[in-house]
Design a protein around this motif. Structure first.
Motif, mmCIF file in Angstrom:
data_model
loop_
_atom_site.group_PDB
_atom_site.id
_atom_site.type_symbol
_atom_site.label_atom_id
_atom_site.label_comp_id
_atom_site.label_asym_id
_atom_site.label_seq_id
_atom_site.Cartn_x
_atom_site.Cartn_y
_atom_site.Cartn_z
ATOM 1 N N LEU A 181 1.003 -1.218 0.083
ATOM 2 C CA LEU A 181 -0.040 0.005 0.112
ATOM 3 C C LEU A 181 0.829 1.346 -0.005
ATOM 4 N N ALA A 182 2.150 1.179 0.328
ATOM 5 C CA ALA A 182 2.872 2.373 0.403
ATOM 6 C C ALA A 182 3.087 2.850 -0.954
ATOM 7 N N LEU A 226 0.752 3.716 -2.970
ATOM 8 C CA LEU A 226 -0.388 4.620 -3.010
ATOM 9 C C LEU A 226 0.512 6.134 -2.828
ATOM 10 N N ILE A 227 1.396 6.210 -1.778
ATOM 11 C CA ILE A 227 2.060 7.471 -1.671
ATOM 12 C C ILE A 227 3.216 7.419 -2.792
ATOM 13 N N TYR A 228 4.010 6.616 -3.106
ATOM 14 C CA TYR A 228 5.168 7.009 -4.011
ATOM 15 C C TYR A 228 4.343 7.280 -5.514
ATOM 16 N N GLU A 257 1.215 8.619 -5.628
ATOM 17 C CA GLU A 257 0.169 9.218 -5.785
ATOM 18 C C GLU A 257 -1.298 8.862 -6.362
ATOM 19 N N ILE A 258 -1.493 7.666 -5.719
ATOM 20 C CA ILE A 258 -2.720 6.703 -6.241
ATOM 21 C C ILE A 258 -3.920 7.098 -5.577
ATOM 22 N N LYS A 259 -5.163 7.342 -6.325
ATOM 23 C CA LYS A 259 -6.232 7.424 -5.680
ATOM 24 C C LYS A 259 -7.087 6.241 -5.848
ATOM 25 N N LEU A 267 10.666 5.753 -4.501
ATOM 26 C CA LEU A 267 9.974 6.985 -4.422
ATOM 27 C C LEU A 267 10.870 8.208 -5.210
ATOM 28 N N MET A 299 3.547 6.131 5.695
ATOM 29 C CA MET A 299 3.333 4.823 6.436
ATOM 30 C C MET A 299 4.689 4.563 7.181
ATOM 31 N N MET A 301 -9.377 6.577 -0.631
ATOM 32 C CA MET A 301 -8.002 6.599 0.037
ATOM 33 C C MET A 301 -7.000 7.109 -0.966
ATOM 34 N N GLN A 302 -6.254 8.221 -0.700
ATOM 35 C CA GLN A 302 -5.601 8.679 -1.608
ATOM 36 C C GLN A 302 -4.179 9.203 -1.295
ATOM 37 N N GLY A 303 -3.214 8.593 -1.852
ATOM 38 C CA GLY A 303 -1.813 8.818 -1.636
ATOM 39 C C GLY A 303 -1.315 10.108 -2.194
ATOM 40 N N PHE A 304 -0.323 10.786 -1.673
ATOM 41 C CA PHE A 304 0.089 12.272 -2.279
ATOM 42 C C PHE A 304 1.404 12.480 -1.870
#
Lengths: 319, 319
Positions: free
Chosen positions: A245-246, A248-250, A252-254, B66, B230, B255-258
């Protein structure tokens, strides 16, 4: 007043693990074909087609986590989507012989509150059964999830999981560019890298678990994941853990879960979009129709066996 | 031309597991305080404050997942956010003695491409060090994640994980309604149910893993989860599995990564919003300032020990 037979499929027990035919039972009840006096918000329906859909498994849990405005309880008929004909209506919005699709019950005749989701069927130059699928709840699910949450842009790469069916049919008949059987892939991540060397922009999520975990490694920056279902998890007492799930950050996934009802206001717009495609033969659509309420439990159970091909429907009365 | 000393913190090796001070090393290099001839896109900075932030751990992985436009490699100084003074600029947008914050390096002087994220500091009635935190990248992260992705509405319930620090300080000094130490809770789900009997509308995610899993059980319908970090997962060779993702569907959660850079265009608007709050003393803000570049490795490592309180900064030159 005369009563008629009303065959029903009841939930027998709350279900753990994979659902079995014996978790349901067929009974012969009876019903008076009359809306009770003074019921201005009730419609009496003769059910024609019933839809088998994966979410029904979630409602078979004791303390289901899913709130759709209806629940299952042992001894009651399953509530689900179907196509029906109005026998009598207390609600002046509906009249005898109107065709509707929406939330009804697994039985021959149903008294339903008209405030439940019912859509009048105006277009009958297409098969009525389509209103359990491509023109009904599943169609709206695909349309809303893909266009409203997926926000597709020209040229983007799309992955849909659980587009069940034989791979050659998915490619040759249903028009997918590529397809693979996850059971034949020892490494899902590698399979996705092979089919999506540049990554995935939109993942229409129906499966969850290991599939989602592999997809997360292969999403592109600013990807979207409409979360429609996680069918691989519904029968597990302990769901699989998703570890990536990290990403999602790397990237920038919605990732957005949804229930189809949020898209119902778009139904007229959806019909305008989809009906011409169907009439012009531009959409390949496969149905798997079982005849008779007695076949309902087996039809529903088959959704989880991986042998399903096409929209599974139970036809219970001639049109 | 005369050279001056340029002390640096280098990455020694790519890191596995928890970062240690010995993964970095202090070296004394030298630098000519002059922008190379013809470099119209380079700025020479004297670094004043360096910011310690958890994302830096992710960049310490070989093949980091990243992409921020800069990477770490053994033998090179860490690239990170800081507050600096312009010594000389090839780019006419900057002039000597301008104060800036943005992406610089862990060393006394840095030559950086001006196209890298640099913001001019116009307001100096607040401590310059604030531009490593509340007025810099972390402030924009909180602002963008919370307001743009969290879309808060009046009365909604908000949970922020990893708001590190002693619980009594979080409540008495920093103004949180409630706070708990996850290490003192044997059952996170039960703890969340105690603090959020009606559920959580917005979860500002900094932690991942078990915390996310417990939160998913306690989100309300149509909740939002901006995914900022995370941190519990960054040092694990195998991330924890998150098992409750089907709640994204049941509760229609977004749930949105940014990554903060998507919000940089909002920086002027953010300053207009936050500066009055600071000037009027309406925001409690805590800094933990370490003096001298030599203390940098220990300061960075301390982010992951759970003993951190306040924004961790390395002060390397007087203003």
């Amino acid at each position: 007043m005369a009563q008629v037979r009303n065959k029903q499929v009841l939930l027998k027990n709350y279900v753990t693990g994979f659902p079995k035919e014996s978790d349901m039972e067929i009974v012969e009840g009876s019903i008076t074909l009359k809306v009770p006096e003074g019921s201005s918000d009730v419609v009496l329906l003769k059910n024609l087609y019933l839809s088998c859909d994966p979410y029904m498994r979630i409602l078979m849990y004791k303390d289901t986590p899913l709130s759709l405005g209806f629940q299952y309880s042992p001894g009651s008929p399953l509530t689900a989507f179907g196509v029906s004909k109005v026998v009598e209506s207390g609600d002046p919005k509906y009249k005898k012989d109107d065709l509707v699709w929406g939330v009804t019950k697994w039985e021959e005749y149903s008294l339903v509150p008209s405030a439940k989701i019912l859509f009048k069927i105006d277009h009958t130059d297409v098969p009525l059964s389509y209103y359990t699928g491509i023109l009904g709840m599943p169609g709206m699910t695909a349309y809303g999830g893909f266009f409203e949450l997926g926000c597709p842009k020209k040229g983007e790469k799309v992955f849909v999981s659980a587009a069940s069916g034989a791979v050659d049919i998915l490619k040759n008949k249903l028009g997918f560019d590529e397809a693979f059987n996850y059971k034949e892939e020892s490494n899902l991540d590698a399979a996705l890298k092979r089919y999506f060397p540049e990554g995935i922009d939109i993942y229409f999520e129906n499966v969850g678990g290991k599939t989602l975990d592999a997809v997360l490694l292969n999403m592109r920056s600013h990807g979207r994941i409409p979360v429609c279902g996680m069918i691989s998890q519904y029968n597990l007492s302990q769901p699989e853990g998703v570890t990536n799930l990290a990403n999602l950050i790397y990237k920038e996934i919605k990732m957005q879960g949804f229930i189809v009802s949020q898209f119902y206001p778009l139904y007229p717009k959806f019909l305008e979009f989809i009906l011409p495609h169907i009439r012009e033969g531009k959409i390949a659509y496969v149905e798997d129709i079982v005849e008779g309420l007695e076949g309902g439990p087996a039809a529903l159970v088959s959704l989880f066996s991986g042998q399903n091909l096409g929209k599974k429907i139970v036809a219970i009365a001639p049109e």
